[in-house]
Design a protein around this motif. Structure first.
Motif, mmCIF file in Angstrom:
data_model
loop_
_atom_site.group_PDB
_atom_site.id
_atom_site.type_symbol
_atom_site.label_atom_id
_atom_site.label_comp_id
_atom_site.label_asym_id
_atom_site.label_seq_id
_atom_site.Cartn_x
_atom_site.Cartn_y
_atom_site.Cartn_z
ATOM 1 N N ASP A 285 -0.782 12.914 -36.209
ATOM 2 C CA ASP A 285 -1.513 11.677 -35.950
ATOM 3 C C ASP A 285 -2.255 11.800 -34.628
ATOM 4 O OD1 ASP A 285 -0.762 10.463 -38.284
ATOM 5 O OD2 ASP A 285 0.923 9.377 -37.420
ATOM 6 N N CYS A 286 -3.555 11.528 -34.669
ATOM 7 C CA CYS A 286 -4.423 11.738 -33.514
ATOM 8 C C CYS A 286 -4.994 10.398 -33.047
ATOM 9 C CB CYS A 286 -5.562 12.687 -33.877
ATOM 10 S SG CYS A 286 -5.035 14.250 -34.629
ATOM 11 N N MET A 287 -4.510 9.913 -31.929
ATOM 12 C CA MET A 287 -4.949 8.628 -31.394
ATOM 13 C C MET A 287 -6.172 8.826 -30.509
ATOM 14 S SD MET A 287 -4.718 5.392 -31.155
ATOM 15 C CE MET A 287 -3.196 5.051 -32.046
ATOM 16 N N ILE A 288 -7.289 8.237 -30.926
ATOM 17 C CA ILE A 288 -8.543 8.344 -30.186
ATOM 18 C C ILE A 288 -8.543 7.358 -29.025
ATOM 19 C CG2 ILE A 288 -11.038 7.965 -30.317
ATOM 20 C CD1 ILE A 288 -10.832 8.825 -33.288
ATOM 21 N N GLU A 289 -8.697 7.895 -27.818
ATOM 22 C CA GLU A 289 -8.821 7.059 -26.626
ATOM 23 C C GLU A 289 -10.254 7.204 -26.108
ATOM 24 O OE1 GLU A 289 -4.343 6.945 -24.821
ATOM 25 O OE2 GLU A 289 -5.568 8.680 -24.257
ATOM 26 N N ALA A 290 -11.147 6.412 -26.659
ATOM 27 C CA ALA A 290 -12.569 6.474 -26.315
ATOM 28 C C ALA A 290 -13.089 5.065 -26.086
ATOM 29 C CB ALA A 290 -13.353 7.152 -27.440
ATOM 30 N N LYS A 291 -14.094 4.960 -25.236
ATOM 31 C CA LYS A 291 -14.615 3.647 -24.855
ATOM 32 C C LYS A 291 -15.163 2.863 -26.057
ATOM 33 C CE LYS A 291 -13.925 4.167 -20.395
ATOM 34 N NZ LYS A 291 -12.905 3.362 -19.686
ATOM 35 N N LYS A 292 -15.671 3.562 -27.031
ATOM 36 C CA LYS A 292 -16.289 2.894 -28.184
ATOM 37 C C LYS A 292 -15.306 2.642 -29.339
ATOM 38 C CE LYS A 292 -20.449 2.278 -26.602
ATOM 39 N NZ LYS A 292 -20.984 0.913 -26.421
ATOM 40 N N LYS A 293 -14.016 2.792 -29.072
ATOM 41 C CA LYS A 293 -12.950 2.352 -29.978
ATOM 42 C C LYS A 293 -13.165 2.822 -31.413
ATOM 43 C CE LYS A 293 -11.122 0.147 -26.511
ATOM 44 N NZ LYS A 293 -9.870 0.579 -25.889
ATOM 45 N N ASP A 294 -13.264 1.873 -32.361
ATOM 46 C CA ASP A 294 -13.383 2.251 -33.771
ATOM 47 C C ASP A 294 -14.702 2.949 -34.078
ATOM 48 O OD1 ASP A 294 -14.665 -0.175 -33.269
ATOM 49 O OD2 ASP A 294 -14.236 -1.013 -35.243
ATOM 50 N N ASP A 295 -15.748 2.644 -33.319
ATOM 51 C CA ASP A 295 -17.016 3.328 -33.550
ATOM 52 C C ASP A 295 -16.899 4.807 -33.229
ATOM 53 O OD1 ASP A 295 -19.745 2.862 -34.457
ATOM 54 O OD2 ASP A 295 -20.345 3.538 -32.453
ATOM 55 N N ALA A 296 -16.064 5.138 -32.231
ATOM 56 C CA ALA A 296 -15.808 6.554 -31.922
ATOM 57 C C ALA A 296 -15.112 7.228 -33.092
ATOM 58 C CB ALA A 296 -14.969 6.668 -30.654
ATOM 59 N N LEU A 297 -14.193 6.521 -33.737
ATOM 60 C CA LEU A 297 -13.519 7.069 -34.924
ATOM 61 C C LEU A 297 -14.533 7.274 -36.054
ATOM 62 C CD1 LEU A 297 -10.091 5.984 -36.413
ATOM 63 C CD2 LEU A 297 -12.065 6.367 -37.881
ATOM 64 N N PHE A 298 -15.376 6.264 -36.307
ATOM 65 C CA PHE A 298 -16.344 6.383 -37.396
ATOM 66 C C PHE A 298 -17.301 7.553 -37.151
ATOM 67 C CE2 PHE A 298 -15.845 1.531 -37.813
ATOM 68 C CZ PHE A 298 -14.799 1.672 -38.709
ATOM 69 N N GLN A 299 -17.757 7.714 -35.912
ATOM 70 C CA GLN A 299 -18.690 8.805 -35.618
ATOM 71 C C GLN A 299 -18.000 10.154 -35.745
ATOM 72 O OE1 GLN A 299 -21.714 8.489 -32.503
ATOM 73 N NE2 GLN A 299 -20.955 10.417 -31.627
ATOM 74 N N LEU A 300 -16.754 10.246 -35.240
ATOM 75 C CA LEU A 300 -16.024 11.504 -35.342
ATOM 76 C C LEU A 300 -15.815 11.882 -36.806
ATOM 77 C CD1 LEU A 300 -14.444 13.830 -34.063
ATOM 78 C CD2 LEU A 300 -12.443 12.320 -33.979
ATOM 79 N N ALA A 301 -15.420 10.909 -37.629
ATOM 80 C CA ALA A 301 -15.206 11.187 -39.050
ATOM 81 C C ALA A 301 -16.501 11.656 -39.713
ATOM 82 C CB ALA A 301 -14.669 9.937 -39.748
ATOM 83 N N ALA A 302 -17.603 11.012 -39.371
ATOM 84 C CA ALA A 302 -18.887 11.391 -39.956
ATOM 85 C C ALA A 302 -19.263 12.823 -39.563
ATOM 86 C CB ALA A 302 -19.974 10.416 -39.511
ATOM 87 N N GLU A 303 -19.017 13.192 -38.308
ATOM 88 C CA GLU A 303 -19.338 14.548 -37.856
ATOM 89 C C GLU A 303 -18.432 15.581 -38.512
ATOM 90 O OE1 GLU A 303 -21.062 13.579 -33.377
ATOM 91 O OE2 GLU A 303 -18.898 13.638 -33.719
ATOM 92 N N LEU A 304 -17.160 15.253 -38.661
ATOM 93 C CA LEU A 304 -16.232 16.195 -39.278
ATOM 94 C C LEU A 304 -16.543 16.413 -40.757
ATOM 95 C CD1 LEU A 304 -12.870 15.067 -37.629
ATOM 96 C CD2 LEU A 304 -14.159 17.161 -37.146
ATOM 97 N N LYS A 305 -17.010 15.345 -41.429
ATOM 98 C CA LYS A 305 -17.332 15.467 -42.860
ATOM 99 C C LYS A 305 -18.447 16.479 -43.112
ATOM 100 C CE LYS A 305 -15.765 10.863 -44.212
ATOM 101 N NZ LYS A 305 -16.136 9.467 -44.541
#
Length: 323
Positions: A285-305
């Motif tokens: 489980d990887c907890m994202i600690e980024a200023k943009k919160k859920d948007d950082a997760l959405f962008q990371l997922a999009a890049e990984l895809k």
């Protein structure tokens, strides 16, 4: 093959007016002459915070995000010494039950990261007592949600106090006076100024505490050691936990040694790390600690895809093939 699951912290940049950390200062509280009315106002704020937690969990469910960290500021003034008689959990139980039902329905993992003033290695008993009081508040919230409190609170080791070895040993001494019900809540994380990954592992191994590895903190603060040399040790600290191993991920805002968190995650750095730990454990489980919160997760997922060999299972979990 390892299943990697992404989560984020406390609030959303996509949901409007959904702060789970609305507060009230003691000065504001004490300015209300009718103390019963003042307490009722505190309760209304806490209920509003829990309503926003419910909105956040529903938002996460809609995006298939099953890993989330709650704010530790849900209940304003919960630990203030002048309001000790306030039974803050009782009026919140209906909302806590609703949270618990959502968590159960969507099989979510939730936890907390109490603030930096929760310090367990201080030699002053009053500071330790105040820290335990904060941990007790988190335990009450978890029990109100009907979640097993075991391994739900991440802490740093604490201060160095001019002698790192003595500070580590003071943690061990203080651990002996901490009630077991609070001990079992705790995970320890390496930090970016005081205690390295290796030093944190020393305590985790000695006291049977799960170690939460923070790669960004390790990049900023280490004794020259390679984190890979200690990875298997970190995995081993989770052998008594029912939960998957977890880590914290963030990216430095500017240079590699910048302690500040960037708005988003450097996916290339993160992917390089994931490839190194792939196959070492069933789930991470990887907890994202980024200023943009859920948007950082959405962008990371999009890049990984867009990367070869990565297969997404749902909105926020995936595997890496061929590595």
């Amino acid at each position: 093959m390892t299943i990697f699951r992404l989560g984020y912290v406390a609030m959303s940049v996509h949901l409007q007016n959904a702060s789970p950390s609305q507060t009230m200062t003691y000065r504001q509280f004490s300015s209300i002459k009718d103390k019963e009315a003042a307490v009722k106002k505190l309760e209304r704020i806490a209920i509003s915070n829990l309503d926003n937690c419910i909105r956040l969990l529903k938002h996460n469910a809609a995006h298939e995000i099953s890993f989330f960290r709650f704010s530790s500021k849900i209940i304003p003034l919960a630990n203030h010494p002048e309001i000790e008689a306030w039974n803050y959990i009782r009026p919140l139980l209906p909302k806590l039950n609703e949270l618990g039902e959502i968590i159960k329905k969507y099989k979510m993992r939730i936890d907390f990261h109490p603030d930096h003033f929760v310090v367990l290695n201080n030699s002053q008993s009053e500071i330790v007592k105040a820290s335990l009081k904060t941990l007790q508040m988190h335990e009450k919230l978890l029990r109100g949600i009907k979640i097993d409190p075991k391994h739900r609170c991440v802490l740093h080791v604490g201060g160095v106090y001019n002698d790192k070895e003595e500070a580590l040993e003071q943690f061990i001494v203080n651990w002996g006076i901490i009630p077991y019900r609070l001990q079992k809540m705790i995970m320890l994380e390496n930090d970016d100024t005081n205690f390295t990954f290796n030093e944190t592992l020393y305590l985790c191994e000695k006291l049977n505490i799960p170690c939460v590895f923070d790669l960004h903190h390790h990049m900023v603060h280490n004794d020259g050691e390679d984190w890979q040399d200690h990875w298997e040790r970190a995995i081993d600290t989770w052998k008594y936990s029912k939960l998957p191993m977890k880590i914290h991920i963030s990216s430095p805002r500017s240079g590699q040694k910048d302690r500040a968190h960037a708005d988003y995650i450097d996916y290339e750095l993160f992917l390089d790390f994931l490839k190194k730990v792939n196959h070492t454990i069933p789930m991470l489980d990887c907890m994202i600690e980024a200023k943009k919160k859920d948007d950082a997760l959405f962008q990371l997922a999009a890049e990984l895809k867009n990367q070869p060999g990565i297969t997404f299972i749902d909105g926020a979990s995936f595997t890496i093939n061929g590595v």
